[in-house]
Enzyme design. Sequence first.
Site, mmCIF file in Angstrom:
data_model
loop_
_atom_site.group_PDB
_atom_site.id
_atom_site.type_symbol
_atom_site.label_atom_id
_atom_site.label_comp_id
_atom_site.label_asym_id
_atom_site.label_seq_id
_atom_site.Cartn_x
_atom_site.Cartn_y
_atom_site.Cartn_z
ATOM 1 N N SER A 129 0.824 -1.210 0.000
ATOM 2 C CA SER A 129 0.000 0.000 0.000
ATOM 3 C C SER A 129 0.854 1.255 0.000
ATOM 4 C CB SER A 129 -0.901 0.000 1.241
ATOM 5 O OG SER A 129 -1.491 1.261 1.439
ATOM 6 N N GLU A 131 0.355 3.526 1.813
ATOM 7 C CA GLU A 131 0.408 3.964 3.210
ATOM 8 C C GLU A 131 1.767 3.666 3.852
ATOM 9 O OE1 GLU A 131 -1.676 5.587 5.277
ATOM 10 O OE2 GLU A 131 -3.140 5.945 3.685
ATOM 11 N N TYR A 153 -1.994 0.743 10.231
ATOM 12 C CA TYR A 153 -2.122 -0.023 8.992
ATOM 13 C C TYR A 153 -0.869 0.137 8.132
ATOM 14 C CZ TYR A 153 -3.532 -1.239 4.257
ATOM 15 O OH TYR A 153 -3.583 -1.782 3.003
#
Length: 327
Positions: A129, A131, A153
Site C-alpha cells: 500500500s 500507506e 495499517y
Amino acid sequence: MLALITGITGQDGSLLTELLLEKGYEVHGIVRRSSTLERSRLSQFYGDASTHEKRLFLHYADLSDTTTIRRIISKVQPAEFYHLAGQSHVGLSFEIPESTCDLTAMGSLRIMEILRDLPHPPRFLHASSREIFGTPTFSPQDESTPVNPNSPYGCAKAFATQMTRIYREAHGLFFCNAICYNHESPRRGENFVTRKVTLAAARIKMGLQKSVSLGDLDSARDWGYAKDYVQAMWLMLQQESPDDYVIATGESRTIRDLLETAFRHVGLNWQDHVKIDNRFKRPADAHELLGNPEKAVKQLGWKPSITFEQLIHLMVDEDLKAVKSRT
C-alpha cells in the site's frame, strides 16, 4: 495454471478472480468462516455450474491459523499466490491496532514462512500500500521512496513489504510487492470515502438521504480503477524476474474533487448536502500521496484504462442502479 488468493471475497480479490478465470486459471480462495454464507462479490459464480466447484474453490481459514493455511497450500499446490487479505481500513487501524498488525503484518509473515518451506514455492504477490510511505519526503513517490508510515495499517504493511523483499533477496524466491495507491470500483466497501460519496450522491438524488458527513475535504489521494490494478498484479507474476512496482495513476485529487465529480453527475451541488464532522478526521493523515507508475508502465506495459471522472461516474451509475432496484 492454478492460483491461490487470500482476500478473495474483497474488491480486489473478486476482480482478480474474474481476470484469472477469463485467462483459463483454476482459482482457489481462502475465506474466513462467518455467520453468513453471503459473499456478494462472488455471487455471479455460485449459479454457474461450469465454474463453481469446478474452476473456483473456496477454503476456510484465518490468517492466524497457520496449520490450516499450510494444509490448504499443500493440498492446492498453487503456481501463483496472491496475498490480498488483511485489515485494510486505515482509519479503523487506529481503533484496532493490535489485530491490524497481527493480520496484516504477522499474517503475511506466516504465509511467507510456509511458502519458503515448499519444495517448489509458488510465485508470490503481496498487495502492499502507498500507506507505507506515510508523510513522504518527496512527491511523487516511486519504488525508492523511504518507508515512513504514520498509521498502524501503514506500519503493518511496511513490515510485510520489507519482509517480502527480504525473502526474495535472502531465499531467492519469486516474491513481489504491488505498492498500490487508492483504487476503487463499484465493489468498494461503503465505509471507504469514495463509495460513501458515490452512494450518498445516488441516495440524495433519489430522495432517500439529505446529506453526507465527511472529515477533511482537502485530503488528497491518487485514485485509480481497481480492475486496472489487479491486471498489474497479474502482470507482475508473469515477468522473468521478481520485483516491486508502484501501481498508481500519477494524478492527485482532493475529496472536494470527488464530491464535485459525483454530485455534478447527478445534477446536484455537493455544497448543499455535505456536513463536516471532525470524528472522521484521522489522528494522523498522510499528505502529498501521489504515485509515480513509470516503472510499471515501462516494464509491465501497464497503464490506467479510465480517467478519474470516468471511474466516479461508473461508481455513481452503479449505485443509482442498485438504489433504484431496492425502491
